[in-house]
Design a protein around this motif. Sequence first.
Motif, mmCIF file in Angstrom:
data_model
loop_
_atom_site.group_PDB
_atom_site.id
_atom_site.type_symbol
_atom_site.label_atom_id
_atom_site.label_comp_id
_atom_site.label_asym_id
_atom_site.label_seq_id
_atom_site.Cartn_x
_atom_site.Cartn_y
_atom_site.Cartn_z
ATOM 1 N N LEU A 97 0.831 -1.200 0.000
ATOM 2 C CA LEU A 97 0.000 0.000 0.000
ATOM 3 C C LEU A 97 0.865 1.248 0.000
ATOM 4 N N SER A 98 2.038 1.166 0.631
ATOM 5 C CA SER A 98 2.891 2.357 0.659
ATOM 6 C C SER A 98 3.358 2.726 -0.749
ATOM 7 N N TYR A 99 3.637 1.738 -1.598
ATOM 8 C CA TYR A 99 3.992 2.043 -2.981
ATOM 9 C C TYR A 99 2.824 2.726 -3.673
ATOM 10 N N ARG A 100 1.640 2.182 -3.497
ATOM 11 C CA ARG A 100 0.452 2.750 -4.125
ATOM 12 C C ARG A 100 0.245 4.185 -3.660
ATOM 13 N N ALA A 101 0.333 4.413 -2.358
ATOM 14 C CA ALA A 101 0.139 5.756 -1.808
ATOM 15 C C ALA A 101 1.197 6.723 -2.335
ATOM 16 N N ARG A 102 2.407 6.253 -2.475
ATOM 17 C CA ARG A 102 3.472 7.124 -2.967
ATOM 18 C C ARG A 102 3.310 7.451 -4.443
ATOM 19 N N VAL A 103 2.848 6.491 -5.236
ATOM 20 C CA VAL A 103 2.594 6.774 -6.652
ATOM 21 C C VAL A 103 1.423 7.752 -6.764
ATOM 22 N N LEU A 150 -4.874 1.822 -13.368
ATOM 23 C CA LEU A 150 -3.814 0.840 -13.149
ATOM 24 C C LEU A 150 -3.548 0.645 -11.655
ATOM 25 N N LEU A 151 -3.533 1.734 -10.913
ATOM 26 C CA LEU A 151 -3.318 1.639 -9.464
ATOM 27 C C LEU A 151 -4.427 0.847 -8.787
ATOM 28 N N SER A 152 -5.663 1.047 -9.241
ATOM 29 C CA SER A 152 -6.789 0.348 -8.619
ATOM 30 C C SER A 152 -6.740 -1.158 -8.861
ATOM 31 N N HIS A 153 -5.941 -1.577 -9.842
ATOM 32 C CA HIS A 153 -5.778 -2.999 -10.137
ATOM 33 C C HIS A 153 -4.442 -3.543 -9.648
ATOM 34 N N GLY A 154 -3.788 -2.789 -8.774
ATOM 35 C CA GLY A 154 -2.550 -3.267 -8.176
ATOM 36 C C GLY A 154 -1.347 -3.210 -9.090
ATOM 37 N N GLU A 155 -1.408 -2.419 -10.120
ATOM 38 C CA GLU A 155 -0.326 -2.309 -11.094
ATOM 39 C C GLU A 155 0.492 -1.042 -10.847
ATOM 40 N N PHE A 200 3.210 3.801 -12.553
ATOM 41 C CA PHE A 200 4.339 4.715 -12.427
ATOM 42 C C PHE A 200 5.015 4.927 -13.774
ATOM 43 N N ASP A 201 5.265 3.839 -14.491
ATOM 44 C CA ASP A 201 5.905 3.936 -15.798
ATOM 45 C C ASP A 201 5.042 4.745 -16.767
ATOM 46 N N THR A 202 3.742 4.535 -16.740
ATOM 47 C CA THR A 202 2.824 5.282 -17.601
ATOM 48 C C THR A 202 2.884 6.768 -17.295
ATOM 49 N N MET A 203 2.874 7.101 -16.019
ATOM 50 C CA MET A 203 2.943 8.495 -15.602
ATOM 51 C C MET A 203 4.245 9.145 -16.100
ATOM 52 N N CYS A 204 5.356 8.477 -15.888
ATOM 53 C CA CYS A 204 6.652 9.014 -16.324
ATOM 54 C C CYS A 204 6.715 9.140 -17.841
ATOM 55 N N SER A 205 6.178 8.150 -18.537
ATOM 56 C CA SER A 205 6.189 8.187 -20.002
ATOM 57 C C SER A 205 5.430 9.388 -20.535
ATOM 58 N N TRP A 206 4.279 9.680 -19.954
ATOM 59 C CA TRP A 206 3.491 10.823 -20.422
ATOM 60 C C TRP A 206 4.132 12.146 -20.051
ATOM 61 N N ILE A 207 4.790 12.204 -18.914
ATOM 62 C CA ILE A 207 5.511 13.429 -18.560
ATOM 63 C C ILE A 207 6.569 13.697 -19.633
ATOM 64 N N TYR A 208 7.284 12.638 -20.032
ATOM 65 C CA TYR A 208 8.314 12.796 -21.047
ATOM 66 C C TYR A 208 7.708 13.100 -22.417
ATOM 67 N N GLU A 209 6.713 12.336 -22.811
ATOM 68 C CA GLU A 209 6.093 12.511 -24.135
ATOM 69 C C GLU A 209 5.524 13.915 -24.326
ATOM 70 N N ASP A 210 4.935 14.447 -23.260
ATOM 71 C CA ASP A 210 4.357 15.796 -23.349
ATOM 72 C C ASP A 210 5.372 16.887 -23.021
ATOM 73 N N ALA A 211 6.620 16.494 -22.760
ATOM 74 C CA ALA A 211 7.707 17.426 -22.437
ATOM 75 C C ALA A 211 7.301 18.401 -21.343
ATOM 76 N N LEU A 212 6.755 17.848 -20.265
ATOM 77 C CA LEU A 212 6.288 18.673 -19.154
ATOM 78 C C LEU A 212 7.449 18.986 -18.212
ATOM 79 N N PRO A 213 7.643 20.245 -17.883
ATOM 80 C CA PRO A 213 8.757 20.602 -17.003
ATOM 81 C C PRO A 213 8.555 20.055 -15.592
ATOM 82 N N ILE A 214 9.666 19.623 -15.000
ATOM 83 C CA ILE A 214 9.633 19.122 -13.625
ATOM 84 C C ILE A 214 10.775 19.741 -12.831
#
Length: 84
Positions: free
Chosen positions: A3-9, A30-35, A40-54
């Motif tokens: 659950l801590s991984y889920r909460a952190r994501v 994905l989180l609701s299905h335990g993935e 996390f990978d999906t989130m990071c991929s979209w941040i990169y694909e959309d060139a969102l500043p971090i």
Amino acid sequence: MSLSYRARVVALLGDSPLTSEAVITDVRHLLSHGEEGLAFDTMCSWIYEDALPITREYHSRLVVMADELGTPRSVRRLEELLTD
């Protein structure tokens, strides 16, 4: 995954620069299905694909999470998006 991984994501998603409701919904689905790793990978991929500043602090949090999830490729190119 624990659950801590889920909460952190969820926290990373909430702090992310993502604005697409479709992407955010997909990550939550994905989180609701335990993935936590795939969500996390999906989130990071979209941040990169959309060139969102971090921030360096947010990037550091992503790197720690990637290491813990065993998905270092998720954050490989995100340094290009640092704003500070």
